[in-house]
Enzyme design. Structure first.
Site, PDB file in Angstrom:
ATOM      1  CG  ASN A 122      -4.592 -30.747 -14.641  1.00  0.00           C
ATOM      2  OD1 ASN A 122      -3.741 -31.557 -14.265  1.00  0.00           O
ATOM      3  ND2 ASN A 122      -5.864 -31.069 -14.807  1.00  0.00           N
ATOM      4  CE  LYS A 169      -6.200 -32.463 -18.062  1.00  0.00           C
ATOM      5  NZ  LYS A 169      -7.356 -32.582 -18.939  1.00  0.00           N
ATOM      6  CG  HIS A 224      -9.788 -32.494 -13.469  1.00  0.00           C
ATOM      7  ND1 HIS A 224     -10.188 -33.345 -14.468  1.00  0.00           N
ATOM      8  CD2 HIS A 224      -9.256 -31.404 -14.079  1.00  0.00           C
ATOM      9  CE1 HIS A 224      -9.908 -32.784 -15.639  1.00  0.00           C
ATOM     10  NE2 HIS A 224      -9.342 -31.610 -15.426  1.00  0.00           N
ATOM     11  CD  GLU A 270      -9.046 -35.344 -17.350  1.00  0.00           C
ATOM     12  OE1 GLU A 270      -7.991 -35.346 -16.702  1.00  0.00           O
ATOM     13  OE2 GLU A 270      -9.204 -34.654 -18.383  1.00  0.00           O
ATOM     14  CD  GLU A 292     -11.046 -27.602 -15.681  1.00  0.00           C
ATOM     15  OE1 GLU A 292     -10.088 -27.128 -16.294  1.00  0.00           O
ATOM     16  OE2 GLU A 292     -11.053 -28.743 -15.208  1.00  0.00           O
ATOM     17  N   GLY A 320     -10.251 -30.900 -23.209  1.00  0.00           N
ATOM     18  CA  GLY A 320      -9.494 -31.754 -24.127  1.00  0.00           C
ATOM     19  C   GLY A 320     -10.156 -31.974 -25.471  1.00  0.00           C
ATOM     20  CB  SER A 330     -10.417 -26.430 -25.364  1.00  0.00           C
ATOM     21  OG  SER A 330     -10.724 -27.807 -25.398  1.00  0.00           O
TER      22      SER A 330
END
Ligand code: PGA
Length: 239
Positions: free
Chosen positions: A8, A10, A90, A92, A157, A163, A201
């Site tokens: 991904n 991003k 996701h 985010e 996730e 991250g 991560s």
């Protein structure tokens, strides 16, 4: 099943950077990789990936077919640019752009209508984990969204692992994946065949540990997928 490694990217990489990545990556590629570049690079990435084992996907779609939705991109449009899968839900997108289980459900339906394989992301926040709500959250994120005919991919996730450099432990992943697999079997006809990836991560160092973790069918990789060499090492760690 062979592990699925999905990248991904991003909001990273201009067209030139996408070209540079593929020029470095492709000569060393063994096995299959899924890559989700920005929408602006979908067509370019699909062209670069032609004839290779790279599967290109989108990071998001809007659920409507077409119309007055300024700035949005439909399933038909990303498919037209060569996308074969799409990341949906996701964290985010949920956290920063207000996506709800309802919009996610509609996006999955639209993806399936256009033969895009949905890669649905689920996971609890740190507060939810601390409040011992992980299993409630995962259950809700699946039951409110999935239909019987879902044949995509799921990525667990945990939001606190994305991250942050703080990957979930094997114990945490095994527990969550066990629960998710049970729910999938109940909800979907092909439940036991739905691949379940871990994301958060993931690095070349954690990949071999993950590949030995029960019920892990692959990984969704963000930061460590941006460099060709790093992504190749992660794939090796899973091989
Ligand atoms: P990360 O991102 O690997 O940088 O933690 C994973 C993701 O957001 O899918």
């Amino acid at each position: 099943m062979d592990p699925i490694i999905a990248a991904n990217w991003k909001m990273h990489k201009t067209g030139r950077e996408v070209e540079e990545f593929f020029n470095e990556f492709l000569p060393h590629l063994q096995g299959t990789i899924w890559i989700a570049p920005s929408a602006t690079a979908l067509r370019l990435a699909s062209e670069k990936a032609k004839g290779s084992n790279v599967v290109i996907g989108a990071q998001n779609i809007y659920f409507e077919k077409e119309g007055a939705f300024t700035g949005e991109i439909s399933a038909a449009q990303v498919a037209d640019c060569g996308a074969q899968f799409v990341i949906i839900g996701h964290s985010e997108r949920r956290r920063l752009f207000g996506e709800t289980d309802l919009t996610i459900k509609k996006k999955i339906k639209s993806a399936l209508d256009y033969n895009l394989r949905p890669l649905l992301c689920i996971g609890e926040t740190l507060d939810e984990r601390k409040a011992k709500k992980t299993s409630d959250v995962l259950t809700r994120q699946l039951t409110d969204v999935l239909e019987e005919d879902f044949n995509g991919v799921i990525a667990y996730e945990p939001v606190w692992a994305i991250g942050t450099g703080q990957s979930a432990t094997s114990e945490i992943i095994e527990e969550a994946h066990g629960l998710i697999k049970d729910i999938l079997k109940k909800l979907c006809k092909k439940g036991s065949d739905i691949p379940l990836l871990y994301g958060g991560s993931v690095t070349a160092e954690t990949a071999p540990i993950l590949s030995r973790t029960q019920n892990v069918d692959g990984a969704l990789v963000g930061g460590a997928s941006l460099e060709a060499r790093s992504l190749l090492s992660i794939m090796k760690g899973f091989a």
